[in-house]
Design a protein around this motif. Sequence first.
Motif, PDB file in Angstrom:
ATOM      1  N   ILE A 121     -99.390 -15.880 -27.613  1.00  0.00           N
ATOM      2  CA  ILE A 121     -98.776 -14.607 -27.229  1.00  0.00           C
ATOM      3  C   ILE A 121     -99.845 -13.666 -26.680  1.00  0.00           C
ATOM      4  CG2 ILE A 121     -97.694 -12.514 -28.123  1.00  0.00           C
ATOM      5  CD1 ILE A 121     -96.026 -14.176 -29.908  1.00  0.00           C
ATOM      6  N   LYS A 122     -99.600 -13.165 -25.485  1.00  0.00           N
ATOM      7  CA  LYS A 122    -100.464 -12.166 -24.873  1.00  0.00           C
ATOM      8  C   LYS A 122     -99.644 -10.891 -24.668  1.00  0.00           C
ATOM      9  CE  LYS A 122    -103.709 -15.239 -24.451  1.00  0.00           C
ATOM     10  NZ  LYS A 122    -104.857 -15.223 -25.374  1.00  0.00           N
ATOM     11  N   LEU A 123    -100.230  -9.761 -25.026  1.00  0.00           N
ATOM     12  CA  LEU A 123     -99.525  -8.488 -24.879  1.00  0.00           C
ATOM     13  C   LEU A 123     -99.401  -8.115 -23.398  1.00  0.00           C
ATOM     14  CD1 LEU A 123    -101.163  -6.432 -27.770  1.00  0.00           C
ATOM     15  CD2 LEU A 123     -98.968  -7.619 -27.772  1.00  0.00           C
ATOM     16  N   GLU A 124     -98.192  -7.696 -23.001  1.00  0.00           N
ATOM     17  CA  GLU A 124     -97.942  -7.312 -21.625  1.00  0.00           C
ATOM     18  C   GLU A 124     -97.849  -5.789 -21.515  1.00  0.00           C
ATOM     19  OE1 GLU A 124     -94.506  -9.282 -20.163  1.00  0.00           O
ATOM     20  OE2 GLU A 124     -95.327 -11.306 -20.438  1.00  0.00           O
ATOM     21  N   GLU A 125     -97.963  -5.294 -20.278  1.00  0.00           N
ATOM     22  CA  GLU A 125     -97.856  -3.861 -20.038  1.00  0.00           C
ATOM     23  C   GLU A 125     -96.702  -3.607 -19.077  1.00  0.00           C
ATOM     24  OE1 GLU A 125    -101.440  -2.003 -18.821  1.00  0.00           O
ATOM     25  OE2 GLU A 125    -102.386  -2.173 -20.792  1.00  0.00           O
ATOM     26  N   ILE A 163     -96.203   2.873 -21.419  1.00  0.00           N
ATOM     27  CA  ILE A 163     -96.599   1.593 -20.834  1.00  0.00           C
ATOM     28  C   ILE A 163     -97.163   0.732 -21.952  1.00  0.00           C
ATOM     29  CG2 ILE A 163     -98.121   0.418 -19.209  1.00  0.00           C
ATOM     30  CD1 ILE A 163     -98.077   2.910 -17.480  1.00  0.00           C
ATOM     31  N   GLY A 164     -96.551  -0.413 -22.192  1.00  0.00           N
ATOM     32  CA  GLY A 164     -96.994  -1.310 -23.256  1.00  0.00           C
ATOM     33  C   GLY A 164     -96.051  -2.483 -23.353  1.00  0.00           C
ATOM     34  N   ASP A 165     -96.219  -3.273 -24.409  1.00  0.00           N
ATOM     35  CA  ASP A 165     -95.379  -4.458 -24.610  1.00  0.00           C
ATOM     36  C   ASP A 165     -94.130  -4.058 -25.388  1.00  0.00           C
ATOM     37  OD1 ASP A 165     -94.269  -6.969 -25.137  1.00  0.00           O
ATOM     38  OD2 ASP A 165     -96.231  -7.918 -25.104  1.00  0.00           O
ATOM     39  N   SER A 166     -93.073  -3.688 -24.669  1.00  0.00           N
ATOM     40  CA  SER A 166     -91.841  -3.224 -25.313  1.00  0.00           C
ATOM     41  C   SER A 166     -91.137  -4.348 -26.062  1.00  0.00           C
ATOM     42  CB  SER A 166     -90.894  -2.635 -24.269  1.00  0.00           C
ATOM     43  OG  SER A 166     -90.551  -3.610 -23.292  1.00  0.00           O
ATOM     44  N   VAL A 167     -91.321  -5.611 -25.595  1.00  0.00           N
ATOM     45  CA  VAL A 167     -90.658  -6.749 -26.257  1.00  0.00           C
ATOM     46  C   VAL A 167     -91.207  -6.926 -27.664  1.00  0.00           C
ATOM     47  CG1 VAL A 167     -90.302  -9.245 -26.193  1.00  0.00           C
ATOM     48  CG2 VAL A 167     -90.171  -7.914 -24.083  1.00  0.00           C
ATOM     49  N   ARG A 168     -92.546  -6.875 -27.813  1.00  0.00           N
ATOM     50  CA  ARG A 168     -93.149  -7.042 -29.148  1.00  0.00           C
ATOM     51  C   ARG A 168     -92.788  -5.873 -30.060  1.00  0.00           C
ATOM     52  NH1 ARG A 168     -93.007 -11.887 -27.719  1.00  0.00           N
ATOM     53  NH2 ARG A 168     -94.359 -12.349 -25.946  1.00  0.00           N
ATOM     54  N   LEU A 169     -92.759  -4.664 -29.500  1.00  0.00           N
ATOM     55  CA  LEU A 169     -92.353  -3.503 -30.304  1.00  0.00           C
ATOM     56  C   LEU A 169     -90.910  -3.664 -30.766  1.00  0.00           C
ATOM     57  CD1 LEU A 169     -92.802  -0.694 -31.473  1.00  0.00           C
ATOM     58  CD2 LEU A 169     -92.214   0.261 -29.235  1.00  0.00           C
ATOM     59  N   SER A 170     -90.028  -4.161 -29.892  1.00  0.00           N
ATOM     60  CA  SER A 170     -88.627  -4.374 -30.269  1.00  0.00           C
ATOM     61  C   SER A 170     -88.522  -5.387 -31.407  1.00  0.00           C
ATOM     62  CB  SER A 170     -87.835  -4.884 -29.055  1.00  0.00           C
ATOM     63  OG  SER A 170     -87.795  -3.910 -28.050  1.00  0.00           O
ATOM     64  N   ARG A 186     -86.989   6.231 -26.546  1.00  0.00           N
ATOM     65  CA  ARG A 186     -85.702   6.578 -27.172  1.00  0.00           C
ATOM     66  C   ARG A 186     -84.634   5.535 -26.825  1.00  0.00           C
ATOM     67  NH1 ARG A 186     -83.270  10.624 -29.731  1.00  0.00           N
ATOM     68  NH2 ARG A 186     -85.108  11.973 -29.581  1.00  0.00           N
ATOM     69  N   SER A 187     -84.579   5.119 -25.549  1.00  0.00           N
ATOM     70  CA  SER A 187     -83.583   4.121 -25.140  1.00  0.00           C
ATOM     71  C   SER A 187     -83.799   2.813 -25.888  1.00  0.00           C
ATOM     72  CB  SER A 187     -83.676   3.881 -23.623  1.00  0.00           C
ATOM     73  OG  SER A 187     -83.380   5.059 -22.916  1.00  0.00           O
ATOM     74  N   LEU A 188     -85.082   2.446 -26.069  1.00  0.00           N
ATOM     75  CA  LEU A 188     -85.387   1.191 -26.768  1.00  0.00           C
ATOM     76  C   LEU A 188     -84.895   1.248 -28.217  1.00  0.00           C
ATOM     77  CD1 LEU A 188     -88.496  -0.983 -26.506  1.00  0.00           C
ATOM     78  CD2 LEU A 188     -87.942  -0.083 -28.764  1.00  0.00           C
ATOM     79  N   ILE A 189     -85.200   2.352 -28.917  1.00  0.00           N
ATOM     80  CA  ILE A 189     -84.810   2.456 -30.332  1.00  0.00           C
ATOM     81  C   ILE A 189     -83.305   2.559 -30.476  1.00  0.00           C
ATOM     82  CG2 ILE A 189     -84.989   3.905 -32.394  1.00  0.00           C
ATOM     83  CD1 ILE A 189     -87.836   4.546 -31.577  1.00  0.00           C
TER      84      ILE A 189
END
Length: 744
Positions: free
Chosen positions: A441-445, A485-492, A451-454
């Motif tokens: 796994i590599k972190l993407e940007e 800007i960051g890895d929204s998939v990993r945060l999700s 707010r939309s993500l949460i």
Amino acid sequence: MATLRKHISLFIILCSTQLVTPQATLNSDSVQRYIQRAEELQDQYKYEESLELAKTALQNALYNDDSKSKAHIYQIIGKNYEINGDDQKAIRNYVKALTFSQISKNKVLETDIYNSLATLYVKHEFTVKKGIQYFDKSYKLARRVEDTVRMIRPLLNLGSFYILKNNYSEAYFNLSPARKLINENTSNLDKTKLNSLLGRYFLHLERYDRAEEHIEEAISYALLEINNESISNQTKSTFYEELANLYKAKSSLHYAQEDYKRAINYNEEYYRSKLRAIDIKNLIELQRANIKYEVDQYQAKIKQAEFDKAEREIQIVKWQMSIFLGVVLILISLAFLISSNRNNLQKKKLNQDLIEKNKELKSAKETAEQVSTLKSQFISTVSHELRTPLYGVIGLTSLLMENPDEKKKSEYLESLKFSGDYLLALINDVLQLSKIETNEIKLEEVTFDLRSLIEGITSSLRTKQKSNRNTVHINIDPKITNTLIGDSVRLSQVLINLIGNALKFTTDGNIWVSVVCMEQDPEYYVLRFIVKDDGIGIPDNKQKSIFENFAQVKNQNQEYEGTGLGLAIVRKLIQLHQSEIYVESVEGLGSKFHFDLKYKKAMKSEETLAATGINLSVGTTNFNILIVDDNRINQIVTQNILKKKGYTCDVASNGIDAISMLKKEEYDLVLMDINMPELDGLEATKVIRTFNSTIPIIALTAVEEGEVKQQALAVGMNDVIVKPYDTQQFFQTIMKNISKVKSL
């Protein structure tokens, strides 16, 4: 001769002062000068003199009932005994020092004494637990007085202790906050120790680049101090010991990478540094012996002071000769010791190599046994977790095929979907854990709206929220005005696991999801994510183990089922961001998880929409979509989902049919499977782009997004949807891609 007379005069003055002291009481300033002088003598290896002076100061501190001075003096006495290897006397005096530091409320001194006691306690099997508790108390006291230097020491000592015990998880748990405390005022010794321990930690994880980075940094600090002429021999010996350990770790690093030549070279550097440390220690012992010898001679000379001048002159000459002969004898002994030591090192080198090889073989055997145990545990756990929902799927399908009552059909379908969702979550967890463990796994940007993500995550968990009758509260710091800007998939993935757990372990309660801006500058935010609930809580004895693989499987409360992989994945994903997750919980009152992540600032939300030109309102249009999929069941599912939305759609069973249909008829969008017979989706897309460069083509595939996305975009596809998918997200992706074309 003049120098010798000067030394004798100074010694007579000191002894005269000591003879007067017991008969007269010292004031507070005099006691402090005695304490300071005792510490100076200690640094000069004059331990007997330091001890005597400290005891004299103690008599006056006891007489004046000066608790602060008593604490300081007992600490000096304890340190003297510790240096000379008498642990029991050292502990007794440190305990007295601790008592008086608490009485005098001297928090700084109390912090140091807890650390000193802990260092002695962890050396003995029966007091190890107490030692760990004292390190923790030392750290908390230092944090209370905001003393960064004293906060680092117990953390490093705990990290070193756990590394020696091969408990690398607990070691990193203490080294991670220590790393954040390092600043320009931190000593090079603490920097050397921290980087040395981090190097050994990452070496254990087989993350060789990180291990080498920390080891090299530690070596640079050690070499810098070794070349510093102002440091004492004791400190220099300590740095040579650290340097030897670093070269040993460097040798192991290259050995693990099969670079045996460099491994041997660094092993030789290890022996050279170790020998240099031994030489300096021997020199210190020689200095101590020489000092004690001089003191004995001074005392003998004072006794002769009553004789006449001629007799005193003779005694001085005899004394000088004795000193000379003593020094010569000591030097000869030292030379013999060094020579013998070198010979012994050469003789023991081959034996040491054999011992190291045996250790490696033993370690390999233990690793193989551990892997076998983990494999069995993994197979047993996953087998159980797969069969349980599969039994439900097969059983419920049989009942539906037997045409049950309409009343039961809805209940069976709901249970069937639950089992399917559970199977998908399990498979995703296992695949996710496997990728993290193999460093795939590599972190993407990417740019995303927090707010939309949460809100999207909480919406996707609405069924679980309703089933336990919970309320979710979302609080986002108003300071966060930019998209990120960051890895929204990993945060999700992290937030889905944490919020999902909170919903599962809370009934008729509340879940709070908060994001707080801890720091910001023109380019970055440092955000603290907090997930809190008022559910059943976590027992104290399980708060550390919950982040281990399959931790929940051991939970005997059958009301809550699961693989126990969720929090293990969460911790590993957060560690990929160079951060750590923390938990606070009281059984019966709820739990709180928090972690800090750093994100770049992007454009504001309204600027992002204006820049992309996306207009999601076009989603109400009756679009004509081409489905390209060779699986009949998948065709039926996708068709019905699209028709329910009001879209029209056609089906192609392979890439060749899709190309033919696109040449004959106009479509608004193509949903393209990747793996198909005759002509796969990637090759078909290449052909389509030769005659139609604008139509949106979305890969609709069961392959992991990270594995296929780069290939898909490279051949001209616009986006990727992974099956099975969330329906709301499915339509949002379709509308987003169609709107881009419509707005041109």
